[in-house]
Design a protein around this motif. Structure first.
Motif, PDB file in Angstrom:
ATOM      1  N   THR A  30       0.841  -1.193   0.000  1.00  0.00           N
ATOM      2  CA  THR A  30       0.000   0.000   0.000  1.00  0.00           C
ATOM      3  C   THR A  30       0.879   1.246   0.000  1.00  0.00           C
ATOM      4  O   THR A  30       0.636   2.199  -0.744  1.00  0.00           O
ATOM      5  N   GLY A  31       1.921   1.221   0.848  1.00  0.00           N
ATOM      6  CA  GLY A  31       2.817   2.368   0.916  1.00  0.00           C
ATOM      7  C   GLY A  31       3.480   2.645  -0.421  1.00  0.00           C
ATOM      8  O   GLY A  31       3.555   3.784  -0.874  1.00  0.00           O
ATOM      9  N   LEU A  32       3.926   1.591  -1.095  1.00  0.00           N
ATOM     10  CA  LEU A  32       4.569   1.775  -2.401  1.00  0.00           C
ATOM     11  C   LEU A  32       3.595   2.373  -3.409  1.00  0.00           C
ATOM     12  O   LEU A  32       3.963   3.253  -4.183  1.00  0.00           O
ATOM     13  N   LEU A  33       2.361   1.871  -3.381  1.00  0.00           N
ATOM     14  CA  LEU A  33       1.387   2.412  -4.326  1.00  0.00           C
ATOM     15  C   LEU A  33       1.152   3.893  -4.052  1.00  0.00           C
ATOM     16  O   LEU A  33       1.057   4.701  -4.975  1.00  0.00           O
ATOM     17  N   PHE A  34       1.090   4.241  -2.764  1.00  0.00           N
ATOM     18  CA  PHE A  34       0.912   5.656  -2.447  1.00  0.00           C
ATOM     19  C   PHE A  34       2.128   6.475  -2.872  1.00  0.00           C
ATOM     20  O   PHE A  34       1.981   7.613  -3.330  1.00  0.00           O
ATOM     21  N   LEU A  35       3.325   5.913  -2.719  1.00  0.00           N
ATOM     22  CA  LEU A  35       4.513   6.640  -3.160  1.00  0.00           C
ATOM     23  C   LEU A  35       4.435   6.904  -4.659  1.00  0.00           C
ATOM     24  O   LEU A  35       4.722   8.005  -5.127  1.00  0.00           O
ATOM     25  N   LEU A  36       4.024   5.881  -5.375  1.00  0.00           N
ATOM     26  CA  LEU A  36       3.924   6.039  -6.815  1.00  0.00           C
ATOM     27  C   LEU A  36       2.875   7.102  -7.151  1.00  0.00           C
ATOM     28  O   LEU A  36       3.082   7.961  -8.008  1.00  0.00           O
ATOM     29  N   PHE A  37       1.764   7.058  -6.418  1.00  0.00           N
ATOM     30  CA  PHE A  37       0.703   8.028  -6.654  1.00  0.00           C
ATOM     31  C   PHE A  37       1.186   9.438  -6.312  1.00  0.00           C
ATOM     32  O   PHE A  37       0.982  10.383  -7.077  1.00  0.00           O
ATOM     33  N   GLY A  38       1.841   9.560  -5.161  1.00  0.00           N
ATOM     34  CA  GLY A  38       2.346  10.876  -4.755  1.00  0.00           C
ATOM     35  C   GLY A  38       3.338  11.420  -5.764  1.00  0.00           C
ATOM     36  O   GLY A  38       3.365  12.618  -6.049  1.00  0.00           O
ATOM     37  N   PHE A  39       4.148  10.538  -6.308  1.00  0.00           N
ATOM     38  CA  PHE A  39       5.124  10.927  -7.314  1.00  0.00           C
ATOM     39  C   PHE A  39       4.392  11.377  -8.578  1.00  0.00           C
ATOM     40  O   PHE A  39       4.768  12.372  -9.213  1.00  0.00           O
ATOM     41  N   THR A  40       3.330  10.670  -8.933  1.00  0.00           N
ATOM     42  CA  THR A  40       2.567  11.048 -10.121  1.00  0.00           C
ATOM     43  C   THR A  40       1.984  12.450  -9.974  1.00  0.00           C
ATOM     44  O   THR A  40       2.040  13.258 -10.903  1.00  0.00           O
ATOM     45  N   LEU A  41       1.443  12.734  -8.779  1.00  0.00           N
ATOM     46  CA  LEU A  41       0.919  14.086  -8.554  1.00  0.00           C
ATOM     47  C   LEU A  41       2.015  15.108  -8.810  1.00  0.00           C
ATOM     48  O   LEU A  41       1.787  16.151  -9.432  1.00  0.00           O
ATOM     49  N   MET A  42       3.218  14.772  -8.316  1.00  0.00           N
ATOM     50  CA  MET A  42       4.307  15.721  -8.464  1.00  0.00           C
ATOM     51  C   MET A  42       4.722  15.869  -9.925  1.00  0.00           C
ATOM     52  O   MET A  42       5.049  16.956 -10.384  1.00  0.00           O
ATOM     53  N   MET A  43       4.676  14.769 -10.684  1.00  0.00           N
ATOM     54  CA  MET A  43       5.051  14.896 -12.092  1.00  0.00           C
ATOM     55  C   MET A  43       4.066  15.807 -12.826  1.00  0.00           C
ATOM     56  O   MET A  43       4.446  16.560 -13.722  1.00  0.00           O
ATOM     57  N   ILE A  44       2.789  15.750 -12.401  1.00  0.00           N
ATOM     58  CA  ILE A  44       1.807  16.652 -13.012  1.00  0.00           C
ATOM     59  C   ILE A  44       2.110  18.094 -12.626  1.00  0.00           C
ATOM     60  O   ILE A  44       2.079  19.008 -13.450  1.00  0.00           O
ATOM     61  N   MET A  45       2.443  18.294 -11.345  1.00  0.00           N
ATOM     62  CA  MET A  45       2.772  19.661 -10.914  1.00  0.00           C
ATOM     63  C   MET A  45       3.978  20.202 -11.654  1.00  0.00           C
ATOM     64  O   MET A  45       4.030  21.368 -12.021  1.00  0.00           O
ATOM     65  N   ARG A  46       4.961  19.335 -11.841  1.00  0.00           N
ATOM     66  CA  ARG A  46       6.180  19.817 -12.492  1.00  0.00           C
ATOM     67  C   ARG A  46       5.890  20.205 -13.940  1.00  0.00           C
ATOM     68  O   ARG A  46       6.602  21.030 -14.513  1.00  0.00           O
TER      69      ARG A  46
END
Ligand code: HEA
Ligand code: HEA
Ligand code: CUA
Ligand SMILES: [Cu+2]
Lengths: 598, 248, 112, 194
Positions: free
Chosen positions: A45-61
């Motif tokens: 679950t933690g890994l999936l959230f990390l991936l999701f959090g990273f995705t949000l950041m890629m959109i922000m960038r």
């Protein structure tokens, strides 16, 4: 509140029933009380959230790199309330930022580092059959899961003053947090996450104090367990104040109170209809009272993982183990009295700032001691550069950069120009991303064979390492320049309006974005490696790394109850290359020669 | 590179000393990093398995570690007691007196900076939140004699060079932060509190006010302008403001 | 169940006595409140009595007077951080450059 | 599989797991209420005036008496088990439960009194912190009642199979309950009298 009941109910021995009866799918994989299954649930679950959090950041960038350009691929699905014609709105940028921070910290790293590694590895390392309270353990996972669901669904909420998730930063400073949309779900989610962490921490502490195997005295405890132990205390005692603060902020939103709202507020030209009389700074104290210890919650397990892997792959004992243990205890203790270094700009006088600057400088010393000990452990070693070791080694200089750049932030005067700029972003990402995240990657590669009985692929691992290592530095190193130039954080347009950002600082946004997306690509080998190796990885025996600690005496993967025979510990955790020993490692569980004969 | 570290122009009297300290800390960081890093890289090569097949149980010896740790502590204490604490107490303790300084009120609001000058009489007029309207963001009570000559501007802070400035900072909604990058000034504007900020601009020019605390969806565009003028230009700015008030 | 019956019976008497003492102290607190002391004094007295009562509950009912080492350590640590936590209010208002603005409350504004 | 030290104590710590667990839980509760008390102090120090006599001292005092009595009955419920008298234990536990219910009824009347006068938590900072503190404390009472209810009802049968473990559980419940009482001992003067 009804923990008392659960503490009790978990306590019976299941020995007789379990020996024969096979558990059904649900009890075995979903509502399991086995610490290893729960650990894996947490980790996934933690890994999936990390991936999701990273995705949000890629959109922000994207928005920061190409200010105002429509977001490719997913832009058209975001809807008019978030990104009309695919162009991101400032509200949505703020939501992504707040949720990136929250997800990474509370739903990604902590569940993976503490819930995942702590749960899976710690009981094995201390020779326990399970956690002290298996049912509470299961409950804390599911409470965390619920908190995660609340946070995720908050992106779609429409009833709380506007569309979407919280948008006041992960710090949620009132009055902004009280008057802006989406915050209610964030608070409810946080209350779940905090409760889960409290239950987990309590369980960890009792397990370490009560269930250590025979002969495993505190000074024979692997450093990883020490890290989890101190982390447990941090979670147990620092989280409740934030829970209290969360309740107060929830009251401000739902019950019309004004704990954090002073009198005389005017919002959008109209006086705000509240009683007033509250204090806006109070939240910041309560928040940072948790959140500073929380950042050590992010780093201590990482240090623990790195210590294990370095000892194993240098084939020699950790240098200065005792000093490391005292340092980590001291670090944990001090982390409760430095919190206001996040608040220098809130109008702090000389006395208070002197106190917090001094404690901040003091707290950097134990970090230096631990890092120096790890560094000196390399001296005289015989290093193997496998994937876990590469990530663990990279941790050292990366944490070094992150930690050292904490110093100018910790001195109030130099914090004036740097506070709330990208310098702060760069500082803490160096500790959490190439620091903690790399340590977590190292831990995954290292303990994967214990959890699955199979190795991960080395070639893919090395591609993952080098790709991530290079990209992550291109992402965060330029942010120091931006920060020194005065570029503020949490800027929807990346600070394009301001002339002091013009030129190089602003241009860097483009390269940072490209490096971030490339880093995203370099996670693919890892994801593939992870899932493919579960099924097709090279099969291994109990102790593929030829390690000394107890978890490697259990079968890979360990069965229910972990150990086939009761583990007994005869020596310290890192007896590698002992002069005169037959192998270059002498496990903790190997009896003394004299006893072997018996 | 370590001479200016990309820092913005220095336009106030204390900016140089803040920068000096930043540079000092960065030198310390660099020395430590290079020292540790050098050792690290050396160890990676010297003690790889190929070069050193048999690890030593004892490992590093000597007081090297204690020495560096002590050096770090000493350096930090020097920075702390020699620079940081005195530097900070000058920022938040040694405020100029109201008579010698130029005093202005700055009221932050989503998403603009309202600047309030006392006018020729040197007295700030009363304001009340009941009078707030689109034309009167401060809720200034123009019937108050002290308020009649008060000059109010939006996002435009004009100040004279080489004179102490005392800004009284407040906010009416969220927490904002009054950041003047070129002045090396930053102070949160917290609703319910009035925060004093002071500095002495020493360079004529056009600078910016950057909101440095997330304050909502318009945070990124909450930009103000700071104009530092010569004494004469500043006076004509004030006169102009007074004239405009008369015409109304 | 290490302690024998006689010992338990003895502690039962202690429990009753402590219970009675707690009730008496409650009565005292209320009585003191009725004579309207100056506020700082009233606060001191009330909190002292409350602390006394609380320590009686903790020491006797919760058996803290004879607990194990680990529990003392954990509580000592908690107590230390509790003190830090209670110093937050002091830190917030004592050494700050901000001056509170006593704006009228919304209720007062509404009266206009 | 057996988790060690669920009933018997570990020699070097002298503790069973549950005992340590409940105390650590209470430690976190101390920090939870600590933060709320801290907020109370801050709001009070920052306020221009602080209301006096807004609450009914007699109702508060009555509730104090009720909770103290319930603490006595709770400890008696445990002591009775130690004396091997399950019947008496049940009686005391039910008594504790009933006292807790009285407390809540009393609290209900207080709350509804305020609310019918339109004096909810939104009314003033004092009432805000009053409702928050007593509300959270009330939730703790409810939690305690659920646990007690369990041991009066379905949980009671454990006495027959594992008396020692049952006694421990009652002890842990008691520790929690005394803590809830202890919090109220501070809440009463802080909210009603000062
Ligand atoms: C894991 C997380 C983590 C860690 C470990 C740290 C560690 C430190 N942090 Fe950081 N910090 C954060 C996470 C972390 N921080 C976050 C998330 C924020 C921002 C929150 C927000 O506002 O959103 C923040 C913000 C922050 C601020 C506030 C800045 C501001 O808002 O203006 C300050 C100020 O004092 C600070 C200071 C420090 C200090 C002095 C340390 C020290 O503990 C560091 C000590 C370490 C060293 C001194 C390094 C020693 C290194 C070596 C010996 C190795 C060298 C090795 C080689 C070269 C091989 N941090
Ligand atoms: C633990 C904490 C953490 C971590 C790891 C990260 C990781 C990253 N962060 Fe984050 N960040 C924060 C915590 C964190 N961040 C916080 C607290 C803030 C402040 C928010 C606020 O302002 O309120 C912030 C803000 C923040 C900003 C500033 C935004 C702004 O101010 O406007 C930026 C900008 O670039 C950024 C970028 C990144 C990037 C590129 C990464 C990358 O390093 C990400 C790398 C991630 C990975 C490498 C994960 C990969 C995972 C997998 C591959 C899993 C695979 C899955 C399976 C196998 C199932 N972050
Ligand atoms: Cu105002 Cu940001
Ligand atoms: Cu911090």
């Amino acid at each position: 509140m009804d923990n008392v009941a659960t503490i009790g109910t978990t306590a019976h021995g299941h020995a007789d029933e379990h020996a024969h009866e096979e558990l059904g799918f649900w009890r075995k994989y979903i509502f399991s009380v086995d610490h290893k299954v729960i650990g894996i649930q947490y980790a996934l679950t933690g890994l999936l959230f990390l991936l999701f959090g990273f995705t949000l950041m890629m959109i922000m960038r994207w928005q920061l790199a190409y200010n105002g350009a429509p977001i490719p691929l997913i832009g058209q699905w975001l809807g008019d309330a978030r990104a009309p014609q695919g162009i991101m709105l400032p509200e949505f940028y703020n939501q992504l930022g707040a949720m990136h921070g929250t997800i990474m910290v509370f739903m990604g790293v902590v569940p993976l580092a503490v819930g995942g590694f702590g749960n899976f590895v710690m009981p094995l390392q201390i020779g326990a059959p399970d956690m002290a309270f298996p049912k509470i353990n299961m409950m804390s996972y599911w409470v965390y899961f619920l908190g995660g669901v609340v946070m995720l669904t908050s992106f779609f909420q429409t009833w709380d003053g506007g569309v979407g998730a919280a948008q006041s930063g992960w710090t949620s400073y009132p009055p902004l947090a009280v008057i802006s949309a989406g915050q209610t779900m964030w608070l409810i989610g946080m209350i779940f996450l905090i409760t889960s962490s409290l239950l987990g921490a309590l369980n960890f502490l009792v397990t370490i104090i009560q269930l250590r195997a025979k002969g495993l005295s505190y000074m024979r405890l692997p450093f990883f367990c020490w890290a989890q132990f101190v982390t447990g205390f941090l979670l147990l005692l620092a989280f409740p104040p934030l829970e209290a603060a969360g309740v107060l902020q929830l009251m401000d939103r739902l019950a019309g109170t004004s704990f954090f709202l002073p009198s005389g507020l005017v919002v959008a030209g109209k006086p705000l209809a509240v009683a007033g009389g509250g204090n806006a700074i109070l939240w910041q104290h309560l928040f940072w009272f948790l959140a500073h210890p929380e950042v050590y919650v992010l780093i201590l397990p990482a240090m623990g993982i790195v210590a294990e892997i370095i000892a194993n792959n240098t084939r020699k004992p950790l240098w200065g183990y005792r000093a490391m243990v005292y340092s980590i205890i001291f670090l944990g203790f001090m982390s409760f009295i430095v919190w206001a270094h996040h608040m220098f700009m809130t109008g702090m006088g000389t006395v208070m700032s002197t106190f917090f600057q001094t404690t901040t400088m003091i707290i950097s010393v134990p970090s230096v001691v631990i890092l120096t000990a790890l560094l000196l452990s390399l001296y005289g070693s015989s290093m193997r550069f496998n994937t876990p070791m590469l990530f663990a080694l990279a941790f050292l200089p990366m944490f070094g950069i992150g930690g050292l750049t904490g110093l100018p932030l910790g001195l109030a005067v130099t914090d004036i120009p740097l506070h709330d700029t990208y310098y702060v972003i760069a500082h803490f990402h160096y500790v959490v991303a190439p620091g903690t995240i790399f340590a977590l990657f190292a831990g995954i590669y290292y303990w994967f064979p214990k959890a699955t009985g199979r190795m991960m692929n080395e070639t893919l691992g090395k591609i993952h390492f080098w790709g991530s290592f290079i990209c992550i530095n291109i992402v965060f190193m330029p942010m120091f320049i931006q920060g020194l130039a005065g570029m503020n954080r949490r800027m929807y347009d990346g600070g394009a309006l301001y002339t002091h950002n013009a030129g190089l600082p602003l241009e860097l946004n483009l390269y940072i974005g490209m490096a971030a997306w490339t880093m995203g690509l370099f996670q693919l080998p890892f994801i593939v490696n992870f899932f493919v190796s579960i099924k097709w990885g090279k099969k291994v025996d109990r102790n593929p790394w030829q390690s000394t600690t107890l978890e490697w005496s259990a079968p890979s993967p360990p069965g229910h109850g972990n150990f086939l025979t009761e583990p007994i510990v005869y020596r310290g955790p890192y007896e590698y290359s002992v002069p005169g020993a037959p192998n270059d490692f002498t496990p903790q569980f190997e009896p003394e020669k004299s006893e072997k004969g018996r | 590179m370590l001479n200016n570290l990309w820092l913005p122009t220095q336009a106030s009297t204390h900016a140089a000393s803040v920068d000096y300290m930043i540079i000092l800390v960065h030198w310390l960081m660099l020395v430590l990093f290079v020292g540790w890093g050098g050792f690290f890289v050396y160890a990676l090569f010297r003690f790889r398995k190929g070069a050193n097949p048999k690890a030593s149980y004892v490992g590093a010896k000597g007081k090297f570690a204690k020495g560096t740790e002590l050096a770090v502590v000493v350096a930090e204490m020097v920075l702390l007691f020699g620079y940081a604490i005195p530097g900070w107490s000058a920022r938040v303790g040694a405020f100029p007196s109201e008579t010698e300084a130029v005093v202005v009120h700055v009221v932050a609001q989503q998403f603009q900076w309202n600047v309030h000058y006392p006018g020729p009489d040197g007295k700030f007029g009363r304001s009340s939140i009941t009078l707030i309207s689109a034309e009167n963001n401060l809720g200034l009570d123009r019937s108050d004699p002290d308020a009649k000559d008060d000059i109010v501007t939006i996002n435009q802070l004009t100040l004279p060079v080489d004179r102490p400035v005392l800004v009284r900072l407040s906010s009416v909604d969220a927490i904002h932060s009054f950041g003047l990058p070129e002045m090396r000034v930053k102070q949160d504007a917290v609703p319910g509190l009035e925060m004093p900020v002071w500095f002495i601009p020493n360079r004529i020019g056009d600078y910016e006010i950057a909101c440095s605390q997330l304050c909502g969806l318009g945070h990124f565009r909450m930009r103000g302008f700071l104009n530092i003028k010569s004494a004469a230009d500043y006076q004509s700015f004030l006169d102009e403001g007074a004239k405009e008030l008369l015409q109304q | 169940m290490h302690s024998d019956a006689a010992e338990i019976k003895k502690s039962v008497r202690t429990y009753m006595m402590v219970g009675a003492a707690l009730l008496v102290f409650t009565a005292i607190t209320v009585a003191v409140n009725q004579i309207h002391l100056a506020i700082p004094l009233a606060i001191t007295v009330a909190l002292m009595i409350a602390t006394l009562k609380a320590s009686m509950v903790a020491a006797v009912f919760m058996h803290l007077s004879h607990e194990k080492r680990w529990i003392y350590w954990a509580l000592l640590l908690t107590a230390a951080f509790f003190v830090v936590l209670l110093s937050v209010p002091l830190l917030t208002v004592s050494n700050t450059i901000g001056k509170p603005i006593h704006a009228p409350s919304a209720a007062a504004v509404a009266e206009h | 599989m057996n988790i060690p030290y669920t009933v018997e104590t570990r020699p070097d710590t002298g503790l069973a797991n549950g005992k340590l667990g409940i105390w650590l839980f209470l430690a976190s509760e101390v920090m939870l209420f600590g933060a709320l008390f801290s907020s109370y102090i801050i709001l009070r120090m920052g306020s221009v005036e602080w209301p006096h006599g807004e609450l009914n001292v007699w109702l508060g005092a009555a509730n104090t008496v009720i909770l103290i009595s319930s603490s006595v009955t709770m400890v008696m419920a445990w002591a009775s088990l130690k004396l091997n008298d399950h019947g008496k234990h049940r009686l005391y536990l039910i008594l504790t439960f009933v006292l807790a219910a009285f407390f809540l009824v009393n609290k209900y009347f207080e709350y509804s009194g305020h609310l019918t006068r339109g004096e909810g938590p939104w009314h003033s900072t004092f009432l805000a912190i009053y409702f928050t503190l007593t509300g959270l404390h009330g939730l703790h009472i409810v939690g305690g009642m659920i646990v007690m209810g369990y041991f009066i009802g379905p949980g009671a049968k454990m006495w027959k199979t594992k008396p020692e473990q049952f006694t421990n559980r009652i002890e842990y419940t008691g520790l929690y309950w005394h803590f809830v009482d202890l919090v109220w001992i501070f809440l009463f003067p802080v909210l009603y009298l000062l």
